[in-house]
Design a protein around this motif. Structure first.
Motif, mmCIF file in Angstrom:
data_model
loop_
_atom_site.group_PDB
_atom_site.id
_atom_site.type_symbol
_atom_site.label_atom_id
_atom_site.label_comp_id
_atom_site.label_asym_id
_atom_site.label_seq_id
_atom_site.Cartn_x
_atom_site.Cartn_y
_atom_site.Cartn_z
ATOM 1 N N PHE A 10 -49.689 -30.239 -5.490
ATOM 2 C CA PHE A 10 -48.551 -31.005 -5.985
ATOM 3 C C PHE A 10 -48.146 -32.010 -4.923
ATOM 4 C CE2 PHE A 10 -47.123 -26.910 -4.309
ATOM 5 C CZ PHE A 10 -46.177 -27.263 -3.381
ATOM 6 N N SER A 11 -47.893 -33.243 -5.397
ATOM 7 C CA SER A 11 -47.565 -34.313 -4.463
ATOM 8 C C SER A 11 -46.060 -34.501 -4.342
ATOM 9 C CB SER A 11 -48.192 -35.633 -4.951
ATOM 10 O OG SER A 11 -47.705 -35.946 -6.249
ATOM 11 N N SER A 12 -45.316 -33.881 -5.267
ATOM 12 C CA SER A 12 -43.879 -34.106 -5.286
ATOM 13 C C SER A 12 -43.234 -33.582 -4.005
ATOM 14 C CB SER A 12 -43.269 -33.407 -6.490
ATOM 15 O OG SER A 12 -41.860 -33.473 -6.398
ATOM 16 N N SER A 13 -42.299 -34.365 -3.488
ATOM 17 C CA SER A 13 -41.558 -33.923 -2.301
ATOM 18 C C SER A 13 -40.230 -33.286 -2.690
ATOM 19 C CB SER A 13 -41.291 -35.122 -1.381
ATOM 20 O OG SER A 13 -40.543 -36.114 -2.077
ATOM 21 N N ASN A 14 -39.980 -33.190 -3.998
ATOM 22 C CA ASN A 14 -38.703 -32.655 -4.473
ATOM 23 C C ASN A 14 -38.734 -31.132 -4.493
ATOM 24 O OD1 ASN A 14 -36.143 -32.547 -5.503
ATOM 25 N ND2 ASN A 14 -36.734 -32.987 -7.614
ATOM 26 N N VAL A 15 -38.863 -30.570 -3.311
ATOM 27 C CA VAL A 15 -38.921 -29.114 -3.201
ATOM 28 C C VAL A 15 -38.334 -28.712 -1.848
ATOM 29 C CG1 VAL A 15 -41.267 -29.235 -2.275
ATOM 30 C CG2 VAL A 15 -40.449 -27.099 -3.272
ATOM 31 N N ASP A 16 -37.613 -27.609 -1.847
ATOM 32 C CA ASP A 16 -37.020 -27.087 -0.625
ATOM 33 C C ASP A 16 -37.806 -25.840 -0.220
ATOM 34 O OD1 ASP A 16 -35.532 -25.806 1.310
ATOM 35 O OD2 ASP A 16 -33.609 -26.337 0.420
ATOM 36 N N PRO A 17 -38.569 -25.900 0.875
ATOM 37 C CA PRO A 17 -39.381 -24.748 1.291
ATOM 38 C C PRO A 17 -38.566 -23.472 1.465
ATOM 39 C CG PRO A 17 -39.986 -26.693 2.548
ATOM 40 C CD PRO A 17 -38.760 -27.054 1.773
ATOM 41 N N ALA A 18 -37.329 -23.611 1.920
ATOM 42 C CA ALA A 18 -36.487 -22.427 2.110
ATOM 43 C C ALA A 18 -36.158 -21.774 0.773
ATOM 44 C CB ALA A 18 -35.190 -22.807 2.836
ATOM 45 N N GLU A 19 -35.954 -22.597 -0.263
ATOM 46 C CA GLU A 19 -35.675 -22.056 -1.601
ATOM 47 C C GLU A 19 -36.909 -21.329 -2.139
ATOM 48 O OE1 GLU A 19 -32.687 -22.225 -3.609
ATOM 49 O OE2 GLU A 19 -31.919 -22.633 -1.613
ATOM 50 N N LEU A 20 -38.086 -21.928 -1.945
ATOM 51 C CA LEU A 20 -39.325 -21.282 -2.400
ATOM 52 C C LEU A 20 -39.517 -19.942 -1.695
ATOM 53 C CD1 LEU A 20 -42.083 -24.042 -2.693
ATOM 54 C CD2 LEU A 20 -40.705 -23.018 -4.488
ATOM 55 N N ALA A 21 -39.282 -19.926 -0.395
ATOM 56 C CA ALA A 21 -39.468 -18.704 0.386
ATOM 57 C C ALA A 21 -38.504 -17.610 -0.073
ATOM 58 C CB ALA A 21 -39.264 -18.998 1.867
ATOM 59 N N LYS A 22 -37.279 -18.020 -0.397
ATOM 60 C CA LYS A 22 -36.251 -17.073 -0.821
ATOM 61 C C LYS A 22 -36.695 -16.319 -2.075
ATOM 62 C CE LYS A 22 -32.328 -18.986 -2.094
ATOM 63 N NZ LYS A 22 -31.160 -19.818 -1.794
ATOM 64 N N GLY A 107 -49.960 -16.210 -25.823
ATOM 65 C CA GLY A 107 -49.417 -17.563 -25.921
ATOM 66 C C GLY A 107 -48.615 -18.046 -24.739
ATOM 67 N N VAL A 108 -48.826 -17.453 -23.544
ATOM 68 C CA VAL A 108 -48.116 -17.948 -22.367
ATOM 69 C C VAL A 108 -49.103 -18.177 -21.234
ATOM 70 C CG1 VAL A 108 -47.534 -15.613 -21.520
ATOM 71 C CG2 VAL A 108 -46.132 -17.593 -20.817
ATOM 72 N N GLN A 109 -48.965 -19.314 -20.569
ATOM 73 C CA GLN A 109 -49.772 -19.658 -19.402
ATOM 74 C C GLN A 109 -48.848 -20.114 -18.286
ATOM 75 O OE1 GLN A 109 -52.761 -22.568 -20.395
ATOM 76 N NE2 GLN A 109 -53.743 -21.262 -21.930
ATOM 77 N N TYR A 110 -49.350 -20.036 -17.063
ATOM 78 C CA TYR A 110 -48.549 -20.421 -15.907
ATOM 79 C C TYR A 110 -49.350 -21.346 -15.007
ATOM 80 C CZ TYR A 110 -45.522 -16.652 -17.458
ATOM 81 O OH TYR A 110 -44.696 -15.862 -18.216
ATOM 82 N N GLN A 111 -48.639 -22.296 -14.401
ATOM 83 C CA GLN A 111 -49.312 -23.271 -13.546
ATOM 84 C C GLN A 111 -48.427 -23.641 -12.360
ATOM 85 O OE1 GLN A 111 -50.638 -26.773 -15.643
ATOM 86 N NE2 GLN A 111 -51.403 -27.787 -13.806
ATOM 87 N N GLU A 112 -49.050 -23.773 -11.207
ATOM 88 C CA GLU A 112 -48.346 -24.199 -9.991
ATOM 89 C C GLU A 112 -48.345 -25.723 -9.952
ATOM 90 O OE1 GLU A 112 -50.303 -23.238 -6.350
ATOM 91 O OE2 GLU A 112 -48.777 -24.232 -5.127
ATOM 92 N N ILE A 113 -47.258 -26.321 -10.397
ATOM 93 C CA ILE A 113 -47.132 -27.778 -10.415
ATOM 94 C C ILE A 113 -45.653 -28.113 -10.561
ATOM 95 C CG2 ILE A 113 -47.431 -27.973 -12.933
ATOM 96 C CD1 ILE A 113 -49.030 -30.584 -12.409
ATOM 97 N N SER A 114 -45.258 -29.265 -10.054
ATOM 98 C CA SER A 114 -43.869 -29.699 -10.206
ATOM 99 C C SER A 114 -43.695 -30.392 -11.554
ATOM 100 C CB SER A 114 -43.487 -30.677 -9.090
ATOM 101 O OG SER A 114 -44.186 -31.903 -9.251
ATOM 102 N N ALA A 115 -42.463 -30.435 -12.023
ATOM 103 C CA ALA A 115 -42.167 -31.125 -13.290
ATOM 104 C C ALA A 115 -42.530 -32.596 -13.186
ATOM 105 C CB ALA A 115 -40.686 -30.956 -13.636
ATOM 106 N N GLU A 116 -42.261 -33.192 -12.020
ATOM 107 C CA GLU A 116 -42.546 -34.613 -11.849
ATOM 108 C C GLU A 116 -44.043 -34.897 -11.956
ATOM 109 O OE1 GLU A 116 -39.020 -33.797 -8.992
ATOM 110 O OE2 GLU A 116 -40.589 -32.670 -10.002
ATOM 111 N N ASP A 117 -44.862 -34.053 -11.334
ATOM 112 C CA ASP A 117 -46.308 -34.270 -11.396
ATOM 113 C C ASP A 117 -46.866 -33.982 -12.784
ATOM 114 O OD1 ASP A 117 -46.306 -35.086 -8.804
ATOM 115 O OD2 ASP A 117 -47.140 -33.252 -7.965
ATOM 116 N N LEU A 118 -46.321 -32.966 -13.453
ATOM 117 C CA LEU A 118 -46.782 -32.667 -14.812
ATOM 118 C C LEU A 118 -46.420 -33.810 -15.757
ATOM 119 C CD1 LEU A 118 -48.199 -30.445 -16.496
ATOM 120 C CD2 LEU A 118 -45.912 -29.650 -17.141
#
Length: 246
Positions: A10-22, A107-118
């Motif tokens: 994902f190229s998006s910078s709209n992410v807070d690493p601390a939030e992900l870690a939490k 009927g459910v799939q999951y993907q590691e991607i940001s909304a902006e990139d999708l």
């Protein structure tokens, strides 16, 4: 196919690493209904039913932005929707995938991607987009709103839920929920990142979405029960719609 997780850069910078870690640190507890995620399990039927009253999910193509461990995504798939859950917390996605396999959810799939990139890949591809309890955890929530508006089809629906920013919300959602009642882990929410309904409404309208309905959600600490209501002072949900092509 029952479930799959795909990974992408994902190229998006709209992410807070601390939030992900939490949330990654808590990932293994997503589906424990007595864990820190108990409130999400309690409010899930309420928000699912609310969505269903506005747009029946059966047969719909649905995107859940910031899906976490898949609590809402899984529930929407069980209503007959084809659901894609996206998040940037890999551990949470793995938990979501594992639960879908164990529960046999179709009927459910999951993907590691940001909304902006999708949005740059699949603009206008979804009948319904949900973005619940997520906007208050990213540095640029308006960019997520924009991406959601791009991802939904004309005539489709986008649902948001987040927390108001005011003294009452600080008292109830942070002091009360995190420090007094211990409903949520301490540090779950940061006051400065909470979002007033007027701010979210401005972002929604600036992206061409119409605000259809707004609801509040309250918690009774004595009965330990959540309920939908008209009080948007603390938790609130917003239903928006993209105009149909003429």
């Amino acid at each position: 196919m029952t479930s799959q997780t795909t990974h992408s850069q994902f190229s998006s910078s709209n992410v807070d690493p601390a939030e992900l870690a939490k949330f990654s640190d808590l990932a293994h507890r997503w589906w424990d209904t007595e864990s820190e995620f108990r409130p999400l399990h309690q409010i899930n039927p309420l928000r699912l039913n609310w969505i269903q009253t506005l747009v029946p999910l059966a047969g719909k193509k649905v995107l859940d932005v910031g899906c976490g461990g898949g609590i809402l995504a899984d529930a929407m798939a069980r209503q007959g929707a084809q659901v894609l859950g996206i998040d940037l917390a890999v551990k949470s996605l793995k938990v979501a995938q594992l639960h879908a396999l164990e529960a046999g959810t179709q009927g459910v799939q999951y993907q590691e991607i940001s909304a902006e990139d999708l949005a740059s890949e699949q603009a206008g591809q979804f009948d319904v987009v949900t973005c619940m309890e997520m906007l208050e955890h990213v540095p640029d929530p308006a960019a997520v709103v924009k991406a959601c508006a791009q991802l939904v089809k004309p005539g489709g629906w986008v649902f948001f839920s987040t927390l108001n920013r005011n003294p009452k919300s600080f008292l109830f959602a942070i002091v009360g929920a995190e420090y007094v009642l211990n409903l949520l882990p301490k540090g779950t929410h940061e006051y400065a990142r909470l979002i007033k309904p007027s701010e979210l409404a401005d972002w929604v309208r600036s992206e061409g979405l119409s605000l259809n309905q707004m609801k509040g959600m309250g918690y009774n600490p004595f009965t330990r029960v959540y309920a939908m209501n008209s009080d948007t002072d603390v938790n609130y949900l917003m239903a928006t719609q993209k105009p149909s092509d003429v």
